[in-house]
Design a protein around this motif. Structure first.
Motif, PDB file in Angstrom:
ATOM      1  N   UNK A  90       0.816  -1.211   0.000  1.00 33.28           N
ATOM      2  CA  UNK A  90       0.000   0.000   0.000  1.00 33.28           C
ATOM      3  C   UNK A  90       0.852   1.264   0.000  1.00 33.28           C
ATOM      4  N   UNK A  91       0.282   2.305  -0.553  1.00 34.38           N
ATOM      5  CA  UNK A  91       0.944   3.608  -0.572  1.00 34.38           C
ATOM      6  C   UNK A  91       0.913   4.203   0.837  1.00 34.38           C
ATOM      7  N   UNK A  92       2.015   4.767   1.308  1.00 36.68           N
ATOM      8  CA  UNK A  92       2.005   5.386   2.641  1.00 36.68           C
ATOM      9  C   UNK A  92       0.943   6.485   2.740  1.00 36.68           C
ATOM     10  N   UNK A  93       0.346   6.631   3.899  1.00 41.81           N
ATOM     11  CA  UNK A  93      -0.727   7.622   4.065  1.00 41.81           C
ATOM     12  C   UNK A  93      -0.234   9.041   3.834  1.00 41.81           C
ATOM     13  N   UNK A  94       1.052   9.296   4.056  1.00 38.80           N
ATOM     14  CA  UNK A  94       1.578  10.644   3.886  1.00 38.80           C
ATOM     15  C   UNK A  94       2.345  10.809   2.572  1.00 38.80           C
ATOM     16  N   UNK A 129      -7.140  15.877  -0.709  1.00 40.09           N
ATOM     17  CA  UNK A 129      -5.796  16.221  -1.160  1.00 40.09           C
ATOM     18  C   UNK A 129      -4.815  16.261   0.021  1.00 40.09           C
ATOM     19  N   UNK A 130      -5.248  16.810   1.137  1.00 42.86           N
ATOM     20  CA  UNK A 130      -4.409  16.857   2.333  1.00 42.86           C
ATOM     21  C   UNK A 130      -4.516  15.508   3.048  1.00 42.86           C
ATOM     22  N   UNK A 131      -3.418  14.786   3.111  1.00 43.85           N
ATOM     23  CA  UNK A 131      -3.449  13.435   3.673  1.00 43.85           C
ATOM     24  C   UNK A 131      -3.900  13.431   5.125  1.00 43.85           C
ATOM     25  N   UNK A 132      -3.631  14.527   5.863  1.00 41.73           N
ATOM     26  CA  UNK A 132      -4.046  14.583   7.268  1.00 41.73           C
ATOM     27  C   UNK A 132      -5.573  14.642   7.380  1.00 41.73           C
ATOM     28  N   UNK A 133      -6.213  15.380   6.500  1.00 38.63           N
ATOM     29  CA  UNK A 133      -7.683  15.432   6.483  1.00 38.63           C
ATOM     30  C   UNK A 133      -8.261  14.076   6.090  1.00 38.63           C
ATOM     31  N   UNK A 134      -7.615  13.448   5.123  1.00 34.49           N
ATOM     32  CA  UNK A 134      -8.053  12.123   4.662  1.00 34.49           C
ATOM     33  C   UNK A 134      -8.007  11.115   5.813  1.00 34.49           C
ATOM     34  N   UNK A 135      -6.890  11.096   6.494  1.00 37.06           N
ATOM     35  CA  UNK A 135      -6.693  10.160   7.598  1.00 37.06           C
ATOM     36  C   UNK A 135      -7.666  10.439   8.743  1.00 37.06           C
ATOM     37  N   UNK A 136      -7.813  11.710   9.111  1.00 33.43           N
ATOM     38  CA  UNK A 136      -8.706  12.073  10.210  1.00 33.43           C
ATOM     39  C   UNK A 136     -10.141  11.669   9.896  1.00 33.43           C
TER      40      UNK A 136
END
Length: 171
Positions: A76-80, A133-140
């Motif tokens: 898998x692609x890293x979350x960041x 687009x922002x990985x932090x928003x995606x993860x949260x």
């Protein structure tokens, strides 16, 4: 504009009343018919045309590549990772983006209708359809849904009992 005579309780009403509510919502809201098998719901990191243009360019670049989804199995692609690398993994043969564009960003209410005649139904695995687009928003967002939005245990148990009874009956 008041909503259909200021009615607020729509529970248990017949189809005619519900049809009026659906028509009202389609008339006064920003209505989108996003189809999860055809597009990736994409939320830019910033408002305005620049954020949208950036996502469109990344998408255009990815469409030029020959992406084999098998390359991500077990890797898998890293979350960041970069937006491009993350989008590459989840695009999965969808040729379009469903963009949270400027019009939606300015709308007081967005309505995702369910209308079978137009094949409009937003019932899907959200984590494969929703891309920030922002990985932090995606993860949260995905962690929030995972941890807080779920069926009540009693409903799950009742559904399991129904499935078990149906299986026993067809044996």
């Amino acid at each position: 504009m008041t909503m259909l005579g200021n009615q607020t309780d729509w529970d248990g009403l017949k189809n005619d009343a519900l049809t009026k509510l659906k028509e009202y919502l389609r008339r006064v809201t920003d209505v989108r018919n996003w189809k999860p098998r055809q597009c990736l719901a994409t939320i830019p990191a910033s408002t305005g045309p620049d954020g949208i243009a950036n996502l469109k360019q990344i998408h255009t670049d990815l469409l030029q590549e020959n992406i084999d989804s098998a390359q991500f199995v077990g890797k898998p692609t890293p979350v960041n990772a970069t937006t491009k690398e993350r989008m590459k993994e989840v695009l999965n043969q969808r040729e379009n983006l469903c963009l949270y564009d400027e019009e939606m960003q300015q709308a007081p209410v967005v309505h995702f209708m369910c209308y079978h005649k137009e094949n409009a139904r937003l019932l899907t695995h959200f984590y494969l359809f929703l891309f920030f687009e922002d990985w932090r928003h995606d993860l949260w967002t995905k962690r929030f849904v995972r941890d807080h939005l779920r069926y009540v245990d009693e409903v799950q148990c009742a559904a399991a009992a129904v499935v078990r009874a149906l299986r026993d009956r067809v044996k």
